[in-house]
Write a protein that holds these residues in place. Structure first.
Motif, PDB file in Angstrom:
ATOM      1  N   THR A 180       0.815  -1.222   0.000  1.00 21.08           N
ATOM      2  CA  THR A 180       0.000   0.000   0.000  1.00 21.08           C
ATOM      3  C   THR A 180       0.853   1.279   0.000  1.00 21.08           C
ATOM      4  OG1 THR A 180      -0.138   0.022   2.431  1.00 21.08           O
ATOM      5  CG2 THR A 180      -1.873  -1.162   1.240  1.00 21.08           C
TER       6      THR A 180
ATOM      7  N   LEU B 192       0.104   4.198  -2.575  1.00 16.25           N
ATOM      8  CA  LEU B 192      -1.034   5.028  -2.188  1.00 16.25           C
ATOM      9  C   LEU B 192      -0.686   5.914  -0.993  1.00 16.25           C
ATOM     10  CD1 LEU B 192      -4.032   5.826  -2.412  1.00 16.25           C
ATOM     11  CD2 LEU B 192      -4.579   3.844  -0.979  1.00 16.25           C
ATOM     12  N   GLU B 193      -0.020   5.336   0.004  1.00 13.30           N
ATOM     13  CA  GLU B 193       0.304   6.087   1.216  1.00 13.30           C
ATOM     14  C   GLU B 193       1.271   7.233   0.930  1.00 13.30           C
ATOM     15  OE1 GLU B 193       1.799   3.209   3.920  1.00 13.30           O
ATOM     16  OE2 GLU B 193      -0.150   2.271   4.292  1.00 13.30           O
TER      17      GLU B 193
ATOM     18  N   LEU C 157      -7.880   5.620   4.417  1.00 13.03           N
ATOM     19  CA  LEU C 157      -6.745   6.180   3.686  1.00 13.03           C
ATOM     20  C   LEU C 157      -7.204   6.727   2.337  1.00 13.03           C
ATOM     21  CD1 LEU C 157      -3.718   6.700   3.373  1.00 13.03           C
ATOM     22  CD2 LEU C 157      -3.476   4.374   2.486  1.00 13.03           C
ATOM     23  N   GLY C 158      -8.057   5.979   1.639  1.00 12.21           N
ATOM     24  CA  GLY C 158      -8.579   6.442   0.359  1.00 12.21           C
ATOM     25  C   GLY C 158      -9.402   7.710   0.507  1.00 12.21           C
TER      26      GLY C 158
ATOM     27  N   SER D 131      -8.717  -3.854   9.286  1.00 13.47           N
ATOM     28  CA  SER D 131      -7.751  -3.402   8.284  1.00 13.47           C
ATOM     29  C   SER D 131      -8.418  -2.987   6.975  1.00 13.47           C
ATOM     30  CB  SER D 131      -6.721  -4.500   8.011  1.00 13.47           C
ATOM     31  OG  SER D 131      -7.364  -5.676   7.538  1.00 13.47           O
ATOM     32  N   LYS D 132      -9.522  -3.616   6.620  1.00  9.50           N
ATOM     33  CA  LYS D 132     -10.235  -3.242   5.387  1.00  9.50           C
ATOM     34  C   LYS D 132     -10.749  -1.815   5.484  1.00  9.50           C
ATOM     35  CE  LYS D 132     -13.180  -6.666   5.601  1.00  9.50           C
ATOM     36  NZ  LYS D 132     -12.655  -7.434   6.732  1.00  9.50           N
TER      37      LYS D 132
ATOM     38  N   GLN E 250      -9.433   0.468   7.370  1.00  6.54           N
ATOM     39  CA  GLN E 250      -8.281   1.368   7.402  1.00  6.54           C
ATOM     40  C   GLN E 250      -7.901   1.800   5.990  1.00  6.54           C
ATOM     41  OE1 GLN E 250      -4.932   0.202   9.808  1.00  6.54           O
ATOM     42  NE2 GLN E 250      -6.203  -0.725  11.388  1.00  6.54           N
ATOM     43  N   THR E 251      -7.957   0.862   5.055  1.00 13.80           N
ATOM     44  CA  THR E 251      -7.695   1.206   3.655  1.00 13.80           C
ATOM     45  C   THR E 251      -8.734   2.176   3.131  1.00 13.80           C
ATOM     46  OG1 THR E 251      -6.751  -1.004   3.324  1.00 13.80           O
ATOM     47  CG2 THR E 251      -7.312   0.242   1.354  1.00 13.80           C
TER      48      THR E 251
END
Length: 337
Positions: free
Chosen positions: A263, A266-267, A317-318, A310-311, A313-314
């Protein structure tokens, strides 16, 4: 008609606000809000061990984010940073594993050799990216996307998805878990990289050339800037910084892993954009990117403390990246107004 005396203070306040926003005020505000909110919701956030963990995560995000900043400031993208981190981690562990078998009493030399090997791989990847982008005028997005796929394939084929052990114990305890002056060693390394980027941007011809190439490639070429060489240096530096990240991650994980860094593209783009780096190139400050990376590290730590899946968390972030892109667009309109 409003009195002039009332209009001028209003215009002055608007000007100050605009200047504050343009000079990193948004990311500073985001960071303060995130730290205060997290400390109020989860008191464990201020625990010393947790803060040390945040600093380590921040350091390992800061270095590749600075790599991304260099390329974006030059008008490009580097989606291969995560893959470079992964393959450099594999190279680091593999060199240590083989080297310890031949020279068991030369741990420090083997660690340094693994660092040189990892940095060399990163530089080679950066040079390849730059060659395809500058010489063939290919899209940086597509070139680095393809490079990401190639590198991940090589790393997975070499390891078969199995971590490579045999990392020197002194490397794990001294670098991955080590501290100096109460702060993690990896944070000291990241801060040295940050200072180097700030100095380069503000006080060197290379820094000015990167800004010029990102602002207007044709004008930079007409002004005598070696645009191809400048792009090559930006991509090579980005590859080397990503490789350094993989080297440091190996010390923390205790093994070389081909699955890390998934990731990071993206980060790092999120950290760069939140830190004020323009998607069109020519704009970006290392210190602002550092604040954005710290903001993302705090957000990630907060979600872990409150046990967010965790799903999700992504997803967060998006969403943060979308907000950052919207702010980037609004600031661009203000500059053009």
């Amino acid at each position: 008609m409003a009195p002039l005396s009332a209009a001028k203070p209003a215009e002055h306040r608007s000007s100050l606000l605009d200047r504050f926003l343009m000079q990193g005020g948004i990311v500073i505000t985001f960071l303060i809000v995130a730290v205060v909110a997290t400390a109020l919701v989860e008191p464990r956030f201020l625990n010393r061990l947790n803060l040390i963990n945040v600093m380590r995560n921040f350091a390992l995000l800061l270095i590749p984010s600075l790599a991304q900043m260099l390329v974006m400031t030059a008008g490009g993208f580097d989606l291969s940073v995560g893959a470079v981190v992964a393959i450099s981690s594999v190279v680091t562990a593999a060199v240590m594993l083989v080297g310890s078998g031949y020279f068991p009493d030369m741990e420090i030399a083997i660690i340094l050799l693994s660092l040189v090997a990892a940095i060399g791989v990163g530089a080679l990847v950066g040079l390849t990216n730059a060659g395809l982008v500058a010489s063939l005028s290919l899209s940086p997005f597509m070139v680095t996307l393809a490079m990401m796929s190639v590198l991940m394939g090589i790393a997975l084929y070499f390891t078969q998805g199995i971590p490579i052990y045999g990392v020197a114990q002194s490397f794990i305890t001294g670098v991955g878990r080590g501290q100096f002056l109460g702060l993690p060693i990896v944070l000291h390394v990241a801060l040295v990289v940050l200072i180097g980027c700030i100095v380069m941007q503000r006080f060197t011809a290379l820094g000015r050339h990167i800004y010029a190439v990102g602002s207007d490639l044709r004008s930079a070429r007409l002004s005598g800037v070696a645009t191809g060489r400048t792009l090559a240096i930006a991509y090579v530096l980005a590859g080397m910084l990503a490789a350094l990240t993989g080297f440091l991650m190996t010390s923390r994980l205790g093994s070389g892993q081909s699955t890390i860094g998934g990731t990071l593209a993206l980060e790092t783009i999120a950290a760069a954009v939140i830190g004020g780096v323009s998607l069109r190139g020519g704009v970006g400050r290392a210190e602002h990117v550092a604040l954005a990376a710290l903001f993302l590290a705090v957000i990630a730590n907060a979600m872990n403390l409150v046990q967010v899946d965790s799903k999700y968390q992504t997803l967060v972030l998006g969403a943060v990246l979308i907000v950052a892109l919207a702010i980037d667009r609004l600031l661009l309109r203000k500059r053009q107004a």
